[in-house]
Each structure stands twice: as structure tokens, then as C-alpha cells.
Design a protein around this motif. Structure first.
Motif, PDB file in Angstrom:
ATOM      1  N   VAL A 168       0.838  -1.198   0.000  1.00 40.45           N
ATOM      2  CA  VAL A 168       0.000   0.000   0.000  1.00 40.45           C
ATOM      3  C   VAL A 168       0.875   1.251   0.000  1.00 40.45           C
ATOM      4  CG1 VAL A 168      -1.750   1.276   1.298  1.00 40.45           C
ATOM      5  CG2 VAL A 168      -1.887  -1.220   1.130  1.00 40.45           C
ATOM      6  N   ALA A 169       1.960   1.241   0.780  1.00 39.30           N
ATOM      7  CA  ALA A 169       2.896   2.366   0.728  1.00 39.30           C
ATOM      8  C   ALA A 169       3.471   2.516  -0.672  1.00 39.30           C
ATOM      9  CB  ALA A 169       4.005   2.164   1.750  1.00 39.30           C
ATOM     10  N   ALA A 170       3.703   1.386  -1.340  1.00 35.88           N
ATOM     11  CA  ALA A 170       4.228   1.442  -2.708  1.00 35.88           C
ATOM     12  C   ALA A 170       3.248   2.118  -3.659  1.00 35.88           C
ATOM     13  CB  ALA A 170       4.559   0.032  -3.194  1.00 35.88           C
ATOM     14  N   LEU A 171       1.952   1.932  -3.426  1.00 35.75           N
ATOM     15  CA  LEU A 171       0.956   2.617  -4.262  1.00 35.75           C
ATOM     16  C   LEU A 171       1.118   4.127  -4.169  1.00 35.75           C
ATOM     17  CD1 LEU A 171      -2.229   0.489  -3.414  1.00 35.75           C
ATOM     18  CD2 LEU A 171      -0.910   0.443  -5.550  1.00 35.75           C
ATOM     19  N   PHE A 172       1.386   4.636  -2.968  1.00 38.28           N
ATOM     20  CA  PHE A 172       1.642   6.070  -2.817  1.00 38.28           C
ATOM     21  C   PHE A 172       2.926   6.465  -3.541  1.00 38.28           C
ATOM     22  CE2 PHE A 172      -1.442   5.482   0.514  1.00 38.28           C
ATOM     23  CZ  PHE A 172      -2.066   6.722   0.659  1.00 38.28           C
ATOM     24  N   GLU A 173       3.973   5.657  -3.402  1.00 39.44           N
ATOM     25  CA  GLU A 173       5.233   5.974  -4.064  1.00 39.44           C
ATOM     26  C   GLU A 173       5.079   5.979  -5.580  1.00 39.44           C
ATOM     27  OE1 GLU A 173       7.819   3.026  -2.524  1.00 39.44           O
ATOM     28  OE2 GLU A 173       8.107   4.044  -0.588  1.00 39.44           O
ATOM     29  N   GLN A 174       4.185   5.157  -6.085  1.00 36.87           N
ATOM     30  CA  GLN A 174       3.913   5.120  -7.527  1.00 36.87           C
ATOM     31  C   GLN A 174       2.942   6.225  -7.957  1.00 36.87           C
ATOM     32  OE1 GLN A 174       2.368   1.171  -7.675  1.00 36.87           O
ATOM     33  NE2 GLN A 174       4.380   0.203  -7.441  1.00 36.87           N
ATOM     34  N   ARG A 175       2.537   7.050  -7.013  1.00 30.37           N
ATOM     35  CA  ARG A 175       1.588   8.163  -7.246  1.00 30.37           C
ATOM     36  C   ARG A 175       0.243   7.642  -7.737  1.00 30.37           C
ATOM     37  NH1 ARG A 175       5.758   9.543  -5.117  1.00 30.37           N
ATOM     38  NH2 ARG A 175       6.824  11.542  -5.403  1.00 30.37           N
ATOM     39  N   ALA A 176      -0.141   6.454  -7.227  1.00 35.08           N
ATOM     40  CA  ALA A 176      -1.417   5.852  -7.607  1.00 35.08           C
ATOM     41  C   ALA A 176      -2.417   5.856  -6.465  1.00 35.08           C
ATOM     42  CB  ALA A 176      -1.206   4.422  -8.093  1.00 35.08           C
ATOM     43  N   ALA A 177      -2.001   6.282  -5.285  1.00 36.50           N
ATOM     44  CA  ALA A 177      -2.900   6.397  -4.136  1.00 36.50           C
ATOM     45  C   ALA A 177      -2.768   7.796  -3.561  1.00 36.50           C
ATOM     46  CB  ALA A 177      -2.574   5.347  -3.079  1.00 36.50           C
ATOM     47  N   HIS A 178      -3.886   8.329  -3.082  1.00 38.06           N
ATOM     48  CA  HIS A 178      -3.924   9.739  -2.684  1.00 38.06           C
ATOM     49  C   HIS A 178      -4.814   9.920  -1.458  1.00 38.06           C
ATOM     50  CE1 HIS A 178      -2.562  10.423  -6.882  1.00 38.06           C
ATOM     51  NE2 HIS A 178      -3.451   9.474  -7.164  1.00 38.06           N
ATOM     52  N   ILE A 179      -4.488  10.914  -0.649  1.00 33.19           N
ATOM     53  CA  ILE A 179      -5.387  11.374   0.408  1.00 33.19           C
ATOM     54  C   ILE A 179      -6.076  12.632  -0.103  1.00 33.19           C
ATOM     55  CG2 ILE A 179      -5.487  12.418   2.709  1.00 33.19           C
ATOM     56  CD1 ILE A 179      -3.341  10.470   3.590  1.00 33.19           C
ATOM     57  N   VAL A 180      -7.382  12.665   0.043  1.00 32.04           N
ATOM     58  CA  VAL A 180      -8.164  13.811  -0.418  1.00 32.04           C
ATOM     59  C   VAL A 180      -8.186  14.864   0.680  1.00 32.04           C
ATOM     60  CG1 VAL A 180     -10.412  14.588  -1.242  1.00 32.04           C
ATOM     61  CG2 VAL A 180      -9.567  12.313  -1.878  1.00 32.04           C
ATOM     62  N   ASN A 181      -7.784  16.071   0.336  1.00 31.98           N
ATOM     63  CA  ASN A 181      -7.657  17.179   1.297  1.00 31.98           C
ATOM     64  C   ASN A 181      -6.670  16.791   2.386  1.00 31.98           C
ATOM     65  OD1 ASN A 181      -9.437  19.094   0.072  1.00 31.98           O
ATOM     66  ND2 ASN A 181     -11.154  17.823   0.717  1.00 31.98           N
ATOM     67  N   SER A 182      -7.104  16.741   3.625  1.00 27.49           N
ATOM     68  CA  SER A 182      -6.191  16.448   4.720  1.00 27.49           C
ATOM     69  C   SER A 182      -6.894  15.603   5.769  1.00 27.49           C
ATOM     70  CB  SER A 182      -5.704  17.766   5.349  1.00 27.49           C
ATOM     71  OG  SER A 182      -4.868  17.523   6.446  1.00 27.49           O
ATOM     72  N   LEU A 183      -6.201  14.578   6.255  1.00 26.37           N
ATOM     73  CA  LEU A 183      -6.694  13.733   7.347  1.00 26.37           C
ATOM     74  C   LEU A 183      -5.581  13.666   8.390  1.00 26.37           C
ATOM     75  CD1 LEU A 183      -8.265  10.850   5.200  1.00 26.37           C
ATOM     76  CD2 LEU A 183      -9.447  12.794   6.234  1.00 26.37           C
ATOM     77  N   PRO A 184      -5.460  14.691   9.233  1.00 27.17           N
ATOM     78  CA  PRO A 184      -4.258  14.874  10.058  1.00 27.17           C
ATOM     79  C   PRO A 184      -3.877  13.678  10.920  1.00 27.17           C
ATOM     80  CG  PRO A 184      -5.641  16.831  10.153  1.00 27.17           C
ATOM     81  CD  PRO A 184      -6.430  15.790   9.415  1.00 27.17           C
ATOM     82  N   THR A 185      -4.848  13.049  11.577  1.00 25.42           N
ATOM     83  CA  THR A 185      -4.485  11.985  12.517  1.00 25.42           C
ATOM     84  C   THR A 185      -3.987  10.742  11.800  1.00 25.42           C
ATOM     85  OG1 THR A 185      -6.147  12.830  14.056  1.00 25.42           O
ATOM     86  CG2 THR A 185      -5.268  10.649  14.497  1.00 25.42           C
TER      87      THR A 185
END
Length: 449
Positions: free
Chosen positions: A392-409
Motif C-alpha cells: 500500500v505504501a508502494a501505491l503512494f510511491e507510484q503516485r497511484a494512491a492519494h489522500i483527499v484534502n487532509s486527514l491529520p491523525t
């Protein structure tokens, strides 16, 4: 000698107007008596001529009196020279907190709030909003920064001479809160901000600390001598020796944690402002171990998969994943299920997905009791947490997963968790959601032509 009966008789003979005047006079005397007793920490004292700087930002550990310092400053501001003599009371201010309820409880009614420094402050809710008001007519309007509706209220929040941002790093929509409050910060010749927060290395906080017009003061929990010794000891024991000690106790703005699968820069690089049309959407639940356990957080994350195929960092066309909402928290199990079911209907989700390894089988029974129409399915952890989280972390590194706006916690959990540590429930729920949407199903990848 005046007796209590005499006082009761005198009070009974007074008109409502006379009683209101007496109450106002008594509140003024109490305020004057309290005002001179305050013994501030050095970091609670605003710098001289703060109004010429633009921002006073208090970064402090737990229990260092950040709210107390800002409340004191606002009361002092109200009782100082008017920012606009044409206004009744001379001042129109704003208080922005993570939610409007936080603004009421922490900034006004709480022991460190405005009433603690000036008992003449009255909380009033009208058709125009919720206000803290002084006898002079000065007022501070209360806002939240959690939902899109909060942002719209800030957009139309009116002109102000002072804005207090309480627990700024915990605001879900901090960037928008700053942008829209700044639009109305234009009463008087020197309108300005004050802000109080336990620091978290969000982009907005990092930017503020680096600005020339922001004066930063810092407080440490171990130096908070007015905090009861037992509480100081408890807080130090809670965080000492952990990676969050510098942040939660010393008020430092820590950077990326060595060994963490996510970094703050990665979360910022993949952040988006809106979710595109979805092909599928799930509500993922990582429950506490038992149906009676309220000590642990219930992880509840809403995430979706885009309809469109979009290139990732490697120019592979694929459907992207979007983390939309974080509804996690410590709550009774029935409340957690109700919250998940409400999110299921509100987002028109395809399913509620729950992890049931550690005694979580109870959640299916409760879901059926709350709403038997919900599409519910379970997932079982057959691999270690690090093994599940790394793809799942790799999905972020591949720019294929995103957080919409901000989820601070949840972002803080992602950026501070290192494999080998106990993983927090919000992170686990996010991993389950994106695994279900992007890694478990087949056929969501297509080669670039």
C-alpha cells in the motif's frame, strides 16, 4: 450586620434590569481580581508589537498552556484600544478550531478558555452563528475547520481584526481555513493572527514556521511547572523514549521518521483536492479486539477507486485509489458500527470491509443488527502487518494512491509508524481499504500504449 435573609430580600426586590446590572458589576470585579493573578510561562507571552508581524504561533507540548496563552491575549486585545472605533466594542474577532464544538469547549467554556480569564464573556448562538461576546459589544465568532460546510461558513465569515487558530495542526481543512480567514482579516490598521498547537509536520505548519512574518514561541511539558506533577509524570511516561517525545512533550516540529513507510513529503506529493468519479468505494473497519473494548481505537476509513485509468509515476495506466474520510476514534462498538453504516449509505459505498483476526468476528453480528441490508464482508490477515502495509505504501510511491484534502491523525500515523511497532488502527483500516480496492481485485492495470 447584613444577614443572608437581608440579601435575599434585597435581591427579590430588584427589577430584572437592576439584577442584570448587578451581575455585570460583579463579573467585572471578578475579572479584575483574576487578571492580576495570572503567572504566564515565557512561551505564553506574546512578543512586543506582535500586530506588526502578522502571526504569533505557539508550539508546545501537552499541558503547556497554549490555549491559556491565546485566550489571555484575546481578552487583553478586547480590553485594549479599539481596532475600529465605529464598531460597538471596537473589535470583531474570529476563533477557528478543528470543529466548532472544540471552539466552544476549549476556547470559551474550558478552564483555559476566555471565560477563565474574563467571566464577563457570554456565549450566544443566533441565526448568524455562535459568538463569544463581551459587555462592551466586542465579539469573537466561532468556526470549525472540519467539513466543507465549515469552509463555506469561513468564506462568508465577515471582516475581523484578530483570528485565533486553536490546535491548528489538528484541523482537517487547515489550508482552506487560513486562506478564507485571511480574506476577512482587514479591520483596523494591524489585523493579525494568533495560533496555538501541538506541532505536527504538516505542510502548512512547516510553511508558517519558515515565514518572516510569523513569530514562534515554544513550550516543553517538562517545564510546565503549573501542571500538576502527577500529570507531568504521566505524560512523560506515556511518550518518553518514543519517536513522538520531541513532538508531544517538547513541542518540536519533527521531520520524517527513519524507517517509516510513508514520509510527509510523500503524503504532500500525492495529496489531491477532490475525488473523481468512483468505480468502487468501501468503508474499511479495523475493530477493537472484543465487542466490549473501548480502550483501543476503532479504525474506520472511507476510500474509493477511480473510474478513469490515469498514468502513475511509471506511466502505467491504472485506476487510482483515494482515501476520502477518517471516522476513527475511541467509541463503544455499537457506535463504531453505526458510524460505519452511516458512511456506507452517505458515500453510497459498495461494501463494509472488516478485519476479524483478533476477535473481530463480533462486528458482523452488530452490522446485521444495525442494518441487515448492508453489503458486508470480512478479511483475514494471513501475513504480518509490515508485509500488508508495504504494497500500500508502494501505491503512494507510484503516485497511484492519494489522500483527499487532509486527514491529520491518520497522516501522522502513516508518517510515524515503523514496521515492527504495533500498528495503529487508522493505519490498519487504510491498508485494508486500499488492499481491497487495488491489490486484491485483478484487472485494474493496463499497459501504456
Amino acid at each position: 450586620m447584613t444577614t443572608l435573609d437581608d440579601l435575599d430580600e434585597r435581591l427579590a426586590s430588584m427589577s430584572p434590569e437592576e439584577l442584570a446590572l448587578l451581575e455585570e458589576e460583579l463579573r467585572a470585579k471578578v475579572w479584575a481580581k483574576r487578571w492580576g493573578r495570572w503567572q504566564p510561562y515565557p512561551w505564553q507571552v506574546a512578543p512586543e508589537h506582535i500586530e506588526t508581524l502578522g502571526w504569533w504561533l505557539q508550539l508546545g507540548g501537552r499541558g503547556t498552556g497554549k490555549t491559556d496563552g491565546c485566550a489571555r491575549y484575546m481578552v487583553e486585545h478586547v480590553n485594549g484600544p479599539p481596532c475600529d472605533p465605529r464598531l460597538k466594542g471596537g473589535h470583531r474577532m474570529a476563533i477557528v478550531a478543528p470543529t466548532q464544538g472544540d471552539a466552544v469547549e476549549a476556547c470559551v467554556n474550558g478552564p483555559s478558555g476566555l471565560k477563565g480569564h474574563d467571566p464577563r464573556v457570554m456565549l450566544r448562538t443566533t441565526a448568524g452563528g455562535t459568538f463569544a461576546r463581551w459587555p462592551s459589544g466586542a465579539e469573537a465568532k466561532l468556526f470549525g475547520a472540519h467539513s466543507p460546510d465549515d469552509v463555506e461558513r469561513l468564506r462568508a465569515g465577515g471582516n475581523r481584526c484578530l483570528v485565533w487558530m486553536e490546535e491548528a495542526a489538528a484541523m482537517r481543512r487547515l489550508s482552506e481555513a487560513i486562506t478564507h480567514s485571511a480574506m476577512g482579516l482587514r479591520i483596523g490598521s494591524r489585523p493579525h493572527y494568533i495560533a496555538s498547537t501541538t506541532p505536527k509536520p504538516r505542510r502548512e505548519i512547516r510553511d508558517l514556521v519558515g515565514r518572516d512574518d510569523v513569530h514562534v514561541t515554544r513550550g516543553r511539558t517538562r517545564d510546565a511547572i503549573h501542571l500538576p506533577a502527577l500529570m507531568r509524570t504521566k505524560l512523560i511516561a506515556q511518550y518518553a523514549g518514543t519517536r513522538l517525545e520531541r513532538q508531544e512533550l517538547d513541542g518540536e516540529l519533527i521531520t520524517d521518521v527513519e524507517g517509516a513507510l510513508w514520509s510527509w513529503s510523500l503524503l504532500d506529493a500525492t495529496r489531491v483536492g477532490a475525488m473523481p468519479n468512483t468505480a468502487r468505494l468501501v468503508v474499511a473497519v479495523d475493530p477493537a479486539a472484543t465487542s466490549t473494548d473501548e480502550a483501543d481505537e476503532m479504525g474506520i476509513i472511507v476510500a474509493g477507486l477511480s473510474q478513469a485509468y490515469v498514468p502513475d509515476l511509471n506511466r502505467t495506466m491504472r485506476q487510482h485509489g483515494y482515501v476520502l474520510d477518517d471516522l476513527s476514534g475511541r467509541m463503544p462498538p455499537i457506535e463504531a458500527v453505526r458510524r460505519a453504516v452511516q458512511a456506507y449509505h452517505a458515500h453510497r459505498a459498495d461494501a463494509i470491509v472488516a478485519e476479524v483476526n483478533n476477535g473481530g468476528e463480533w462486528i458482523g453480528t452488530v452490522v446485521r443488527q444495525v442494518d441487515p441490508t448492508v453489503n458486508y464482508r470480512t478479511v483475514h490477515a494471513s501475513r504480518g502487518k509490515a508485509t500488508r502495509a508495504e504494497p500500500v505504501a508502494a501505491l503512494f510511491e507510484q503516485r497511484a494512491a492519494h489522500i483527499v484534502n487532509s486527514l491529520p491523525t491518520v497522516e501522522e500515523q502513516l508518517a510515524t509508524w515503523v514496521p515492527g511497532d504495533d500498528s495503529p488502527d487508522r493505519l490498519d483500516a487504510l491498508v485494508w481499504a486500499l488492499t481491497d480496492l487495488m491489490l486484491a481485485p485483478a484487472g485494474n492495470l493496463a499497459a501504456v500504449a
